[in-house]
Design an enzyme around this catalytic site. Structure first.
Site, PDB file in Angstrom:
ATOM      1  N   SER A 177      64.102  56.181  28.417  1.00 40.73           N
ATOM      2  CA  SER A 177      63.957  56.329  29.854  1.00 40.73           C
ATOM      3  C   SER A 177      64.229  57.756  30.336  1.00 40.73           C
ATOM      4  CB  SER A 177      64.903  55.376  30.575  1.00 40.73           C
ATOM      5  OG  SER A 177      66.254  55.707  30.280  1.00 40.73           O
ATOM      6  N   SER A 208      67.340  55.868  24.878  1.00 40.97           N
ATOM      7  CA  SER A 208      66.730  56.686  25.922  1.00 40.97           C
ATOM      8  C   SER A 208      66.956  58.188  25.833  1.00 40.97           C
ATOM      9  CB  SER A 208      67.200  56.209  27.292  1.00 40.97           C
ATOM     10  OG  SER A 208      66.445  55.097  27.647  1.00 40.97           O
ATOM     11  N   LYS A 229      69.406  64.094  34.249  1.00 39.10           N
ATOM     12  CA  LYS A 229      68.776  62.795  34.498  1.00 39.10           C
ATOM     13  C   LYS A 229      69.239  62.262  35.849  1.00 39.10           C
ATOM     14  CE  LYS A 229      67.878  58.368  32.214  1.00 39.10           C
ATOM     15  NZ  LYS A 229      68.173  57.508  31.037  1.00 39.10           N
TER      16      LYS A 229
HETATM   17  N1  GLN Z   1      63.973  51.320  26.040  1.00 37.27           N
HETATM   18  C1  GLN Z   1      65.215  50.628  26.161  1.00 37.27           C
HETATM   19  C2  GLN Z   1      65.184  49.772  27.400  1.00 37.27           C
HETATM   20  O1  GLN Z   1      64.178  49.731  28.010  1.00 37.27           O
HETATM   21  C3  GLN Z   1      66.359  51.591  26.199  1.00 37.27           C
HETATM   22  C4  GLN Z   1      66.540  52.250  27.510  1.00 37.27           C
HETATM   23  C5  GLN Z   1      67.757  53.131  27.566  1.00 37.27           C
HETATM   24  O2  GLN Z   1      68.289  53.552  26.545  1.00 37.27           O
HETATM   25  N2  GLN Z   1      68.207  53.382  28.781  1.00 37.27           N
HETATM   26  O3  GLN Z   1      66.115  49.150  27.756  1.00 37.27           O
END
Ligand code: GLN
Length: 508
Positions: A165, A189, A79
């Protein structure tokens, strides 16, 4: 070539160790597959030369009789929120490039001077770091549509989101370009894109894996973890990256578990809790049925299945979106045009105008929305009403987990209320995007580990092909071994072969 990428991680590593397969052959197969699946948008940067060089050096060391590491020759996608000293790192944001209008490679993306701890550990284990994976900007999002560069597509249906994400990481693994990936999970994410793409994803306990070199989103929630095609592969990667790090004081010194060995344990005698509140209104009936089916199958394998109550689950979304944005508003203040990436001079020759011009141009809409929300929640007049109250509710959510884990060894739940939605479907409605995180956020708020394992697909319909369904398992802090035992038992007993997306149509 592609049979190489069909091997499991333990199989592939064994062949590389024995010299039956060279790391260079694996590297070339992975790079070719990355090229063939380019239209899915999984990678922001492909490390072609570095990967071939690393593979050759692994092969040379084997030829000299050296013992190779536990991930020898395994292609892994990283990532882009993790610092890599030999590849650009942007966290999916224009603010970490010098030119906001140029295509990424020509935009002068930020080059970190050091490796994240997890990257050092992967290199020491002889993994092949084939590239940096696409992501929502600063890990803010659930669909990968907030990447400042380009979207990523779900290999099961390229008109749909892969989740986020860590969307690019999930696509890299699900499309068979890599055997594993690293993601980060602040509110789902890793688990959510793994679920939507039909692969395994693990969010370790808070503090299980070092965050040194992870571009911070919300530091009290962020965790790095593995994604892989199968449970054992994820277990092996976690075993390599987990463990104390003197450069991250939140990292636990508790011994790292024998995760791969735990995959052989089975589930006999384990108590599995089914939290009532995770199956209420809003959950797609087909997902509910598949999840309950997998729970029943775990019951047949020897788990005792009990219903449990987690009454504060409904506050998870509001609590998370106050705390995560508050932490983000502070973490992201370092991107100011002075130290990294983009700098734009303002209309006046003062530093505030420069900050405004740089941050105005460098951050995308979702990041700005969250900085504003978080700044508001922390402001003097509203701190008690929002931030302090959310902290108290966080404690109640953590207590729900403590009480559940007094009765059961793990919890089983869905990952998302619906299967992968269409690109663009929720983009103009941030609140409905936030609400879809309802099942993943509580584990982060409580700091407990969570794992996604694919358990089936939806039925193909006239308007939609079959889409993956994942089961989420959660356990008490540092009880990852229980998650691996249960997920591997399910995987071994699963009816039919490993889930794979249909071949990509019309690759040009
Ligand atoms: N979807 C969640 C957010 O938008 C989690 C994102 C994540 O785990 N980085 O914050």
């Amino acid at each position: 070539m592609s049979e190489i990428l069909d091997l499991t991680i333990p199989e592939l590593v064994a062949r590389v160790h024995l010299g039956q397969l060279s790391a260079e052959e694996v590297a070339r197969a992975s790079l070719a597959r990355i090229e063939a699946t380019r239209s899915l948008g999984a990678f922001l940067h492909v490390a072609r030369t570095a990967t071939i060089e690393a593979a050759r050096s692994i092969d040379e060391r084997r030829a000299r009789g050296e013992q190779l590491g536990p991930l020898a020759g395994v292609p892994i996608a990283i990532k882009d929120a993790l610092c890599t000293r030999d590849a650009p790192t942007t966290a999916g944001s224009r603010i970490l490039t010098r030119d906001p209008d140029a295509p990424l490679e020509a935009a002068g993306p930020w080059q970190p001077p050091y490796d994240a701890t997890v990257i050092e550990r992967l290199r020491a284990a002889d993994a092949l770091l084939v590239g940096k994976a696409n992501m929502d900007e600063f890990a803010m999002g659930s669909s990968n549509e907030n990447s400042a560069f380009f979207i990523a597509r779900n290999p099961w249906d390229p008109t749909r989101i892969p989740g986020g994400s860590s969307g690019g990481s999930a696509v890299a693994v699900a499309s068979g370009a890599t055997l594993a990936a690293l993601g980060s999970d602040t509110g789902g994410s890793i688990r959510q894109p793994a679920g939507l793409c039909g692969i395994v994803g693990v969010k370790p306990s808070y503090g299980r894996v070092s965050r040194y070199g992870l571009l911070a989103y919300a530091s009290s929630l962020d965790q790095v973890g593995p994604m892989a095609q199968d449970v054992r592969g994820a277990a092996r990667v976690l075993e390599v990256i987990a463990g104390a790090d003197e450069r991250d004081s939140t990292c636990t010194t508790a011994p790292v578990g024998a995760y791969e060995r735990a995959c052989e344990r089975g589930v006999r005698g384990l108590r599995l809790g089914v939290p009532r509140q995770y199956f209420e209104a809003g959950l797609d009936p087909e997902l509910a049925e598949a999840t309950r089916g997998a729970i029943a199958a775990l019951g047949k394998l020897g788990c005792e299945v009990l219903e449990v109550d987690m009454p504060h689950t409904k506050y998870g979304v509001s609590t998370y979106y106050l705390l995560a944005t508050a932490e983000a508003s502070s973490n992201l203040s370092r991107f100011d045009g002075v130290r990294f990436g983009l700098r734009r001079d303002g209309e006046r020759a003062d530093i505030h105008a420069m900050y405004r011009a740089t941050r105005g141009r460098g951050f995308g809409a979702e990041v700005k929305r969250r900085i504003m929300l978080g700044t508001y929640a922390l402001s003097a007049g509203y701190y008690d009403a929002y931030y302090a109250k959310a902290q108290r509710v966080r404690t109640l959510i953590a207590k729900d987990f403590q009480q559940a884990f007094a009765k059961v060894d793990m919890l089983a739940a869905p990952i998302t209320p619906m299967p992968a939605f269409r690109l663009g479907e929720k983009l103009s409605d941030p609140l409905s995007m936030y609400l879809a995180d309802v099942y993943t956020l509580p584990a982060n708020l409580a700091g407990v580990p969570g794992l996604t394992v694919p358990v089936g697909t939806t039925a193909a319909r006239a308007d939609r092909p079959a889409l993956p369904i994942g089961l989420q398992l959660m356990a008490a802090p540092n009880a990852e071994e229980t998650l691996f035992a249960a997920a591997a038992a399910w995987e071994a007993a699963r009816p039919g072969p490993r889930l794979r997306p249909p071949p990509l149509a019309a690759q040009g």
